[in-house]
Design a protein around this motif. Structure first.
Motif, PDB file in Angstrom:
ATOM      1  N   TYR A   1      34.986  49.688  41.698  1.00 54.07           N
ATOM      2  CA  TYR A   1      35.295  49.491  40.280  1.00 54.07           C
ATOM      3  C   TYR A   1      34.466  50.433  39.405  1.00 54.07           C
ATOM      4  O   TYR A   1      34.954  50.976  38.408  1.00 54.07           O
ATOM      5  N   ASP A   2      33.200  50.627  39.780  1.00 57.42           N
ATOM      6  CA  ASP A   2      32.343  51.527  39.005  1.00 57.42           C
ATOM      7  C   ASP A   2      32.890  52.951  39.010  1.00 57.42           C
ATOM      8  O   ASP A   2      32.858  53.654  37.995  1.00 57.42           O
ATOM      9  N   HIS A   3      33.390  53.394  40.170  1.00 55.34           N
ATOM     10  CA  HIS A   3      33.986  54.737  40.232  1.00 55.34           C
ATOM     11  C   HIS A   3      35.229  54.812  39.358  1.00 55.34           C
ATOM     12  O   HIS A   3      35.458  55.826  38.669  1.00 55.34           O
ATOM     13  N   ALA A   4      36.061  53.759  39.387  1.00 54.77           N
ATOM     14  CA  ALA A   4      37.261  53.749  38.543  1.00 54.77           C
ATOM     15  C   ALA A   4      36.878  53.893  37.076  1.00 54.77           C
ATOM     16  O   ALA A   4      37.494  54.662  36.327  1.00 54.77           O
ATOM     17  N   LEU A   5      35.830  53.174  36.667  1.00 57.90           N
ATOM     18  CA  LEU A   5      35.412  53.206  35.271  1.00 57.90           C
ATOM     19  C   LEU A   5      34.700  54.509  34.913  1.00 57.90           C
ATOM     20  O   LEU A   5      34.673  54.905  33.748  1.00 57.90           O
ATOM     21  N   GLU A   6      34.154  55.172  35.913  1.00 55.57           N
ATOM     22  CA  GLU A   6      33.549  56.483  35.669  1.00 55.57           C
ATOM     23  C   GLU A   6      34.601  57.477  35.193  1.00 55.57           C
ATOM     24  O   GLU A   6      34.332  58.334  34.343  1.00 55.57           O
ATOM     25  N   TYR A   7      35.824  57.350  35.745  1.00 64.29           N
ATOM     26  CA  TYR A   7      36.887  58.289  35.393  1.00 64.29           C
ATOM     27  C   TYR A   7      37.828  57.758  34.321  1.00 64.29           C
ATOM     28  O   TYR A   7      38.588  58.521  33.738  1.00 64.29           O
ATOM     29  N   ASP A   8      37.787  56.459  34.064  1.00 67.30           N
ATOM     30  CA  ASP A   8      38.600  55.879  32.993  1.00 67.30           C
ATOM     31  C   ASP A   8      37.874  54.636  32.474  1.00 67.30           C
ATOM     32  O   ASP A   8      38.131  53.517  32.903  1.00 67.30           O
ATOM     33  N   GLU A   9      36.970  54.847  31.519  1.00 68.49           N
ATOM     34  CA  GLU A   9      36.139  53.734  31.044  1.00 68.49           C
ATOM     35  C   GLU A   9      36.941  52.743  30.205  1.00 68.49           C
ATOM     36  O   GLU A   9      36.464  51.654  29.909  1.00 68.49           O
ATOM     37  N   GLY A  10      38.178  53.102  29.848  1.00 65.08           N
ATOM     38  CA  GLY A  10      39.039  52.180  29.126  1.00 65.08           C
ATOM     39  C   GLY A  10      39.929  51.346  30.028  1.00 65.08           C
ATOM     40  O   GLY A  10      40.814  50.635  29.535  1.00 65.08           O
ATOM     41  N   LEU A  11      39.694  51.401  31.340  1.00 63.00           N
ATOM     42  CA  LEU A  11      40.501  50.630  32.294  1.00 63.00           C
ATOM     43  C   LEU A  11      40.046  49.172  32.229  1.00 63.00           C
ATOM     44  O   LEU A  11      39.186  48.729  32.986  1.00 63.00           O
ATOM     45  N   ILE A  12      40.666  48.424  31.330  1.00 63.23           N
ATOM     46  CA  ILE A  12      40.177  47.099  30.987  1.00 63.23           C
ATOM     47  C   ILE A  12      40.198  46.142  32.166  1.00 63.23           C
ATOM     48  O   ILE A  12      39.302  45.315  32.336  1.00 63.23           O
ATOM     49  N   SER A  13      41.226  46.230  33.015  1.00 63.34           N
ATOM     50  CA  SER A  13      41.302  45.309  34.144  1.00 63.34           C
ATOM     51  C   SER A  13      40.173  45.544  35.136  1.00 63.34           C
ATOM     52  O   SER A  13      39.744  44.614  35.835  1.00 63.34           O
ATOM     53  N   ALA A  14      39.668  46.788  35.206  1.00 62.64           N
ATOM     54  CA  ALA A  14      38.530  47.055  36.086  1.00 62.64           C
ATOM     55  C   ALA A  14      37.267  46.380  35.548  1.00 62.64           C
ATOM     56  O   ALA A  14      36.476  45.816  36.311  1.00 62.64           O
TER      57      ALA A  14
ATOM     58  N   GLY B   1      33.595  41.963  36.188  1.00 68.96           N
ATOM     59  CA  GLY B   1      32.861  40.836  35.622  1.00 68.96           C
ATOM     60  C   GLY B   1      33.120  39.544  36.371  1.00 68.96           C
ATOM     61  O   GLY B   1      32.189  38.768  36.647  1.00 68.96           O
ATOM     62  N   SER B   2      34.389  39.291  36.728  1.00 69.00           N
ATOM     63  CA  SER B   2      34.726  38.063  37.449  1.00 69.00           C
ATOM     64  C   SER B   2      34.056  38.024  38.808  1.00 69.00           C
ATOM     65  O   SER B   2      33.562  36.979  39.251  1.00 69.00           O
ATOM     66  N   LEU B   3      34.007  39.187  39.485  1.00 63.73           N
ATOM     67  CA  LEU B   3      33.381  39.245  40.802  1.00 63.73           C
ATOM     68  C   LEU B   3      31.869  39.030  40.691  1.00 63.73           C
ATOM     69  O   LEU B   3      31.264  38.282  41.483  1.00 63.73           O
ATOM     70  N   LEU B   4      31.244  39.648  39.689  1.00 66.33           N
ATOM     71  CA  LEU B   4      29.810  39.447  39.472  1.00 66.33           C
ATOM     72  C   LEU B   4      29.497  37.981  39.161  1.00 66.33           C
ATOM     73  O   LEU B   4      28.489  37.429  39.617  1.00 66.33           O
ATOM     74  N   HIS B   5      30.369  37.355  38.382  1.00 63.20           N
ATOM     75  CA  HIS B   5      30.175  35.936  38.060  1.00 63.20           C
ATOM     76  C   HIS B   5      30.252  35.084  39.324  1.00 63.20           C
ATOM     77  O   HIS B   5      29.425  34.178  39.523  1.00 63.20           O
TER      78      HIS B   5
ATOM     79  N   VAL C   1      43.050  38.793  41.745  1.00 66.63           N
ATOM     80  CA  VAL C   1      42.416  40.028  42.195  1.00 66.63           C
ATOM     81  C   VAL C   1      43.545  40.949  42.607  1.00 66.63           C
ATOM     82  O   VAL C   1      43.986  40.973  43.738  1.00 66.63           O
ATOM     83  N   GLY C   2      44.060  41.665  41.659  1.00 64.85           N
ATOM     84  CA  GLY C   2      45.229  42.499  41.899  1.00 64.85           C
ATOM     85  C   GLY C   2      45.347  43.523  40.814  1.00 64.85           C
ATOM     86  O   GLY C   2      44.375  43.889  40.178  1.00 64.85           O
ATOM     87  N   GLU C   3      46.546  43.964  40.528  1.00 60.90           N
ATOM     88  CA  GLU C   3      46.733  45.083  39.635  1.00 60.90           C
ATOM     89  C   GLU C   3      46.387  44.750  38.186  1.00 60.90           C
ATOM     90  O   GLU C   3      45.959  45.599  37.449  1.00 60.90           O
TER      91      GLU C   3
ATOM     92  N   ALA D   1      27.636  40.178  34.791  1.00 60.29           N
ATOM     93  CA  ALA D   1      29.014  39.783  34.489  1.00 60.29           C
ATOM     94  C   ALA D   1      29.247  39.773  32.984  1.00 60.29           C
ATOM     95  O   ALA D   1      30.276  40.256  32.484  1.00 60.29           O
ATOM     96  N   LEU D   2      28.280  39.251  32.248  1.00 60.94           N
ATOM     97  CA  LEU D   2      28.390  39.186  30.788  1.00 60.94           C
ATOM     98  C   LEU D   2      28.565  40.578  30.194  1.00 60.94           C
ATOM     99  O   LEU D   2      29.392  40.794  29.307  1.00 60.94           O
ATOM    100  N   SER D   3      27.815  41.533  30.709  1.00 66.47           N
ATOM    101  CA  SER D   3      27.921  42.913  30.223  1.00 66.47           C
ATOM    102  C   SER D   3      29.316  43.473  30.483  1.00 66.47           C
ATOM    103  O   SER D   3      29.909  44.148  29.628  1.00 66.47           O
ATOM    104  N   ALA D   4      29.867  43.177  31.672  1.00 69.69           N
ATOM    105  CA  ALA D   4      31.205  43.676  32.007  1.00 69.69           C
ATOM    106  C   ALA D   4      32.267  43.054  31.106  1.00 69.69           C
ATOM    107  O   ALA D   4      33.186  43.745  30.629  1.00 69.69           O
ATOM    108  N   PHE D   5      32.178  41.742  30.853  1.00 70.15           N
ATOM    109  CA  PHE D   5      33.149  41.098  29.978  1.00 70.15           C
ATOM    110  C   PHE D   5      33.067  41.664  28.559  1.00 70.15           C
ATOM    111  O   PHE D   5      34.091  41.838  27.885  1.00 70.15           O
TER     112      PHE D   5
END
Length: 572
Positions: free
Chosen positions: A455-468, A473-477, A14-16, A485-489
């Motif tokens: 994380y949702d806010h991060a993806l709102e501004y950069d939906e290609g931020l793969i680590s987000a 997904g890992s947190l939802l799992h 859970v980091g960068e 989680a499946l949708s996020a992965f």
């Protein structure tokens, strides 16, 4: 027994980066990719760039990553046919479609043809281009009076770029290019007209009233079509107004009137930089220096462009030359520091930024840069007061607050880090990196719902931020919300189909949902892309056992166990 195995989770840190590094041949892009490939692979299975030692078209041996931007990568290489160092620039294979490849190769063909007409010693020539597997590339080398010659030898050290180069473009360097963005007088003034349109244009330009300035420069040209100052002023104004093609025509006209003026060549180079026509830009710097070898601003502009293109040693030589001529240019010291930082030469980068700060102690950006260098040197406690100084000098700078928060995060002062991220986001709510790091800190504090929202806010501004997507997904799992989680992965895999950790965790989510055949298919992907990663094999054994395929499950378990033993032997 296999059914007694614990289901192993590749959570990622859970980091960068939010991903786990398996064993194997590491991708040259250690900042954004970090994928461990098979020993015999030529190209990275995740991002597609060639690996160290790859012979592109059987000729150019890849040595190291020089730089990477959104669409291209620049690599140090050796021409094994001729025995000298070259630079290979290529499209990022996983991000380029057929149209992009065709445009890239057409541009490369044009640049190679242009290079054949430029015979200036020291100029950079495109010597080859083509495709090899997934890679569309061109090759550059330096030209001398005896023909194309070797670039400076490459170091043996495998320096890998870990941060994005942050060298400012020429037009953003106050004080660096006095003639490039200012009307330039090179001939005696003509007899005063009935109305001095040129003086009016210059006043409007100085007041940043560019629409009025442009109209006045055009009126001045109508009065005197031979006025170099009016044509130069029109070019500078058009560039400010966002019309670089028209600006280039204006400077071309000025140069047709006075082709020996280094200021005009330098101004033309600035326009070409905005147009991303870098080889032509370098030719303009060469012309400026041919007319005045001690022209500081051509040396500095040349260095900044070389740095952006990944020609680190050549860029540093250009900065050295500029600083010998004028050591009082803080912006050049900063550009040198940024270039050294980009190749992890942090001690030298720190010395250079210290020289810049000695010249400009109230520049918040310099304090911020100095802090970033120290944090990269694993000294966040020393970086923190420098970032605090930057926020004091420029309290509305969102990036300075973001960098301060990163120091606090690295020092595990999470509550204070959250305050810093929140302040940065109050100044710039579109800062995806701040939302993402904020989510990581919240997850570390076990504030899971808040982390997911971040994380949702991060993806709102950069939906290609793969680590987000992956961390979400890992947190939802972990929270048992497996369908989400499946949708996020799946979103992470849509960005990068070779993301092994996402395939592994997708398999776990499907297993938890009872979709065993799909879980097995996902884990098959993980083991296919990373056959030396034991966790995916252990998880595959669990799924196979559940499907009643005991013999296959046992084989997977044994293979995973042998991989772990091999890894332990390597570590010891």
């Amino acid at each position: 027994m296999v059914d007694q195995l614990l289901l192993r989770r590749d959570r990622g840190k859970v980091g960068e980066k939010g991903r786990k590094t398996p064993m194997g041949q590491l991708c040259l892009d250690t900042e954004d990719c970090q994928f461990q490939n098979r020993d015999k692979a030529r190209f990275c299975a995740r991002c597609g760039i060639p690996l160290r030692g790859t012979l592109v078209q059987g000729r150019y041996e890849i040595q190291a990553l020089a730089s990477k931007d959104r669409a291209t990568v620049t690599l140090h290489a050796v021409d094994r046919h001729e025995g000298y160092a070259v630079t290979v620039r290529a499209l990022l294979p996983k991000q380029a479609g057929e149209a992009e490849r065709e445009n890239f190769l057409q541009d490369a063909q044009f640049a190679m043809a242009l290079s054949s007409r430029v015979q200036e010693s020291g100029s950079i020539h495109v010597t080859d281009y083509g495709q090899d597997g997934p890679l569309a590339f061109l090759v550059k080398s330096e030209f001398s009076s005896n023909g194309v010659q070797p670039n400076p030898p490459l170091d043996d050290d495998d320096d890998e770029v870990q941060t994005q180069l942050r060298v400012p473009t020429p037009q953003s360097h106050p004080g660096l290019i006095p003639a490039a963005m200012q009307p330039h007088v090179t001939t005696p003034d003509p007899p005063p007209p009935s109305h001095d349109w040129l003086a009016q244009a210059n006043r409007a330009y100085e007041l940043a009233d560019y629409d009025q300035a442009l109209a006045a420069y055009e009126a001045a040209i109508a009065q005197d079509g031979m006025s170099i100052e009016a044509w130069s002023g029109k070019g500078a104004t058009l560039l400010h107004l966002g019309h670089p093609q028209e600006a280039l025509l204006a400077y071309d006209h000025a140069l047709s009137l006075y082709p020996n003026d280094p200021d005009l060549w330098n101004s033309r180079a600035n326009v070409l930089h905005e147009l991303h026509r870098y080889d032509e830009e370098m030719y303009c710097y060469d012309q400026a220096l041919a007319h005045d070898p001690n022209y500081v601003f051509a040396w500095s502009g040349r260095g900044m462009t070389l740095a952006e293109q990944g020609h680190t040693e050549e860029a540093l030589l250009a900065f050295d030359r500029a600083l010998v001529l004028d050591p009082g240019q803080s912006v050049i010291w900063q550009a040198m520091s940024d270039t050294l930082y980009s190749v992890q030469r942090y001690d030298e980068a720190l010395l250079a930024i210290n020289r810049a700060l000695a010249l400009d102690t109230n520049n918040a950006a310099l304090w911020d840069t100095q802090g970033n260098i120290l944090r990269r040197m694993k000294k966040p406690d020393e970086a923190l007061p420098l970032h605090e100084k930057a926020t004091q000098l420029d309290p509305n700078n969102a990036m300075a607050w973001f960098d301060k928060a990163n120091d606090l995060r690295d020092m595990r002062r999470f509550a204070e880090a959250l305050v810093g991220y929140d302040h940065a986001l109050s100044l710039d709510p579109t800062l995806a990196g701040a939302w993402y790091n904020r989510g990581n800190v919240l997850a570390a504090l076990h504030m899971y719902e808040d982390a997911l929202e971040s994380y949702d806010h991060a993806l709102e501004y950069d939906e290609g931020l793969i680590s987000a997507w992956y961390n979400k997904g890992s947190l939802l799992h972990e929270l048992g919300r497996h369908a989400e989680a499946l949708s996020a992965f799946d979103r992470a895999l849509a960005v990068d189909a070779h993301y092994i950790a996402a395939w592994n965790n997708k398999g776990l989510a499907l297993f938890a949902l009872g979709r065993l055949d799909e879980a097995l298919a996902a884990l098959d992907q993980a083991t296919s892309f990373a056959p030396d990663e034991p966790d995916a094999w252990y998880n595959k054994a669990v799924v196979l056992e559940k499907l009643g395929r005991g013999q296959e499950a046992h084989s997977c378990q044994e293979w995973a166990h042998s991989l772990e033993q091999q890894a332990n032997r390597v570590r010891t």
